[in-house]
Design a protein around this motif. Structure first.
Motif, PDB file in Angstrom:
ATOM      1  N   ILE A 106       0.816  -1.208   0.000  1.00  0.00           N
ATOM      2  CA  ILE A 106       0.000   0.000   0.000  1.00  0.00           C
ATOM      3  C   ILE A 106       0.852   1.262   0.000  1.00  0.00           C
ATOM      4  O   ILE A 106       2.047   1.231   0.265  1.00  0.00           O
ATOM      5  CB  ILE A 106      -0.946   0.022   1.213  1.00  0.00           C
ATOM      6  N   ASP A 107       0.192   2.371  -0.289  1.00  0.00           N
ATOM      7  CA  ASP A 107       0.797   3.681  -0.169  1.00  0.00           C
ATOM      8  C   ASP A 107       0.695   4.137   1.281  1.00  0.00           C
ATOM      9  O   ASP A 107      -0.365   4.034   1.906  1.00  0.00           O
ATOM     10  CB  ASP A 107       0.065   4.665  -1.091  1.00  0.00           C
ATOM     11  N   ILE A 115      -0.096   2.349  -6.469  1.00  0.00           N
ATOM     12  CA  ILE A 115      -0.249   2.221  -7.917  1.00  0.00           C
ATOM     13  C   ILE A 115       1.093   1.955  -8.601  1.00  0.00           C
ATOM     14  O   ILE A 115       1.165   1.249  -9.612  1.00  0.00           O
ATOM     15  CB  ILE A 115      -0.895   3.501  -8.498  1.00  0.00           C
ATOM     16  N   ASN A 116       2.161   2.492  -8.043  1.00  0.00           N
ATOM     17  CA  ASN A 116       3.481   2.321  -8.655  1.00  0.00           C
ATOM     18  C   ASN A 116       3.979   0.878  -8.598  1.00  0.00           C
ATOM     19  O   ASN A 116       4.916   0.518  -9.312  1.00  0.00           O
ATOM     20  CB  ASN A 116       4.498   3.239  -7.960  1.00  0.00           C
ATOM     21  N   LYS A 117       3.364   0.057  -7.733  1.00  0.00           N
ATOM     22  CA  LYS A 117       3.786  -1.339  -7.602  1.00  0.00           C
ATOM     23  C   LYS A 117       2.805  -2.307  -8.261  1.00  0.00           C
ATOM     24  O   LYS A 117       3.025  -3.519  -8.223  1.00  0.00           O
ATOM     25  CB  LYS A 117       3.939  -1.692  -6.114  1.00  0.00           C
ATOM     26  N   LEU A 118       1.753  -1.764  -8.828  1.00  0.00           N
ATOM     27  CA  LEU A 118       0.672  -2.594  -9.341  1.00  0.00           C
ATOM     28  C   LEU A 118       1.070  -3.391 -10.580  1.00  0.00           C
ATOM     29  O   LEU A 118       0.867  -4.609 -10.667  1.00  0.00           O
ATOM     30  CB  LEU A 118      -0.534  -1.705  -9.649  1.00  0.00           C
ATOM     31  N   GLU A 119       1.655  -2.729 -11.547  1.00  0.00           N
ATOM     32  CA  GLU A 119       1.927  -3.374 -12.832  1.00  0.00           C
ATOM     33  C   GLU A 119       2.925  -4.524 -12.704  1.00  0.00           C
ATOM     34  O   GLU A 119       2.824  -5.522 -13.425  1.00  0.00           O
ATOM     35  CB  GLU A 119       2.424  -2.337 -13.845  1.00  0.00           C
ATOM     36  N   ALA A 120       3.868  -4.402 -11.775  1.00  0.00           N
ATOM     37  CA  ALA A 120       4.871  -5.446 -11.607  1.00  0.00           C
ATOM     38  C   ALA A 120       4.264  -6.756 -11.107  1.00  0.00           C
ATOM     39  O   ALA A 120       4.878  -7.820 -11.244  1.00  0.00           O
ATOM     40  CB  ALA A 120       5.943  -4.981 -10.623  1.00  0.00           C
ATOM     41  N   SER A 142      -8.089   6.462 -12.131  1.00  0.00           N
ATOM     42  CA  SER A 142      -7.576   6.767 -13.476  1.00  0.00           C
ATOM     43  C   SER A 142      -6.374   5.889 -13.783  1.00  0.00           C
ATOM     44  O   SER A 142      -6.270   5.295 -14.863  1.00  0.00           O
ATOM     45  CB  SER A 142      -7.191   8.241 -13.579  1.00  0.00           C
ATOM     46  N   ALA A 143      -5.481   5.776 -12.804  1.00  0.00           N
ATOM     47  CA  ALA A 143      -4.292   4.950 -12.989  1.00  0.00           C
ATOM     48  C   ALA A 143      -4.656   3.474 -13.051  1.00  0.00           C
ATOM     49  O   ALA A 143      -4.133   2.730 -13.895  1.00  0.00           O
ATOM     50  CB  ALA A 143      -3.305   5.206 -11.851  1.00  0.00           C
TER      51      ALA A 143
END
Length: 391
Positions: A106-107, A115-120, A142-143
């Motif tokens: 989490i943030d 969100i910055n760790k989601l795609e990985a 949005s992200a």
């Protein structure tokens, strides 16, 4: 000195009790307790409120999540990405349909998915992302939607704690492919018992959910799939119609309470106050502060030094403060003391202490202060001054 509860549903009932009683008696007199016009009317009203074309009532927020996964045909061999810092129901339903929850940290500011760790975390087995709008704070949808669309994934919004919250100009539950709501009494829009709903702009999904919630039936006594019994009863639907009229007012009052906490807590050193998500509008289901403490992930959850089994993390400074607050007549809550990836039920997934450190740190530090629309200024001052004394 009066005791300050974490919430007080009796105060809300005093404001709307006559209307609620009349609505309930009307249902009882009708003789129609399952389905019928009360449920259909609430589904229409709530769908319009959220901003979707389809709303399907069900028995609980947990069932809403389960039915959403079933409607998307997610099951064995599939993965669903979600947060470890939430109530067990979010991950429990993923397991219930035979899929595997994949936890993303989490943030630290919002308590929502980083969100910055989601795609990985996305693999060729990933079928959906299940973000949770925790404590009433909307996720950066949005992200999330951008990432989901680029990978062809479904998005199921867990809106259990965030009815009425907005991301941009859209209410949560209208942005992803499916929104899932809980009407548990402690929620911003709470029934007088269990209840839930699914929202979607996809009529095919809505039709599938309606079938699954009725034992897999389209035509009576002809079952096309294995479904469940998950209906919103007429009494709860009638009550929710009354409460829906007041929801925006109550949410505005919660925002005022949160703003007052921010001002008062500016006088209290040694804590971190929650911040509203940039780009979103929170409805403050909880007002959760952090009491910083040292966290060293050296102990396996579920075990203590003498070898005995435990289901919680060690006692922290936060716990000591909470105990002292209680002695001063201020009740508080801890959401959540142990992240899902370290729960005994998910030991088989192989997560280790320290694997999702932000979530683990939060579990050591979070403290939810009393939060409900009717809390008085005097009570908030008692909370804050008591907290200052304890620290």
């Amino acid at each position: 000195m009066n005791n300050v509860p974490p919430l007080d549903l009796a105060r809300q009932y005093k404001l709307i009790g006559e209307d609620v009683s009349a609505a309930v008696l009307g249902v009882l007199a009708s003789g129609r307790y399952i389905g019928g016009s009360h449920v259909e009317t609430f589904e229409q009203q709530f769908g319009a409120y959220v901003g979707v074309s389809n709303c399907v009532g069900c028995n609980s927020g947990t069932d809403a999540l389960y039915l959403a996964l079933r409607a998307l045909e997610i099951g064995s061999g599939d993965e669903v990405i979600t947060t470890p810092f939430t109530f067990i129901a979010t991950a429990e339903v993923i397991t219930a349909v035979g899929a595997t929850p994949v936890f993303v940290d989490i943030d630290a500011q919002t308590f929502n998915l980083d969100i910055n760790k989601l795609e990985a975390a996305i693999t060729n087995k990933t079928k959906a992302i299940l973000p949770v709008h925790l404590f009433g704070q909307p996720v950066d949808m949005s992200a999330v939607m951008g990432i989901a669309q680029s990978h062809g994934l479904a998005v199921i919004e867990d809106c259990a704690q965030a009815t009425g919250a907005q991301w941009g100009s859209s209410r949560v539950g209208s942005i992803g492919h499916i929104g899932c709501f809980s009407f548990f009494p402690t929620k911003n829009l709470g029934a007088c018992g269990d209840g839930g709903a699914i929202t979607t702009n996809d009529p095919a999904i809505a039709a599938k959910v309606r079938m699954l919630r009725e034992h897999g039936m389209k035509a009576r006594y002809y079952h096309e799939e294995t479904g469940i019994n998950s209906r919103l009863d007429a009494v709860q639907a009638a009550i929710l119609q009354i409460k829906l009229r007041h929801l925006d007012t109550w949410n505005a009052q919660r925002s005022s309470v949160a703003k007052r906490y921010q001002e008062l807590l500016g006088l209290v050193p040694g804590i971190v106050t929650p911040q509203e998500t940039v780009g979103g509008r929170s409805v403050w289901n909880q007002y959760t502060i952090r009491i910083p403490t040292n966290y060293v992930p050296t102990q396996e959850p579920g075990k203590e030094g003498d070898g005995k089994q435990s289901t919680s993390l060690p006692v922290t400074y936060r716990d000591q403060v909470r105990s002292k607050l209680q002695q001063l007549g201020v009740s508080s809550m801890v959401y959540y003391p142990l992240p899902l990836h370290l729960q005994p039920v998910y030991k088989h997934l192989g997560y280790q202490p320290g694997s999702l450190p932000v979530s683990e740190q939060a579990c050591y530090e979070v403290l939810a202060l009393p939060m409900f629309p009717e809390i008085s200024v005097v009570e908030q001052e008692q909370v804050v001054y008591g907290l200052k004394d304890c620290l």
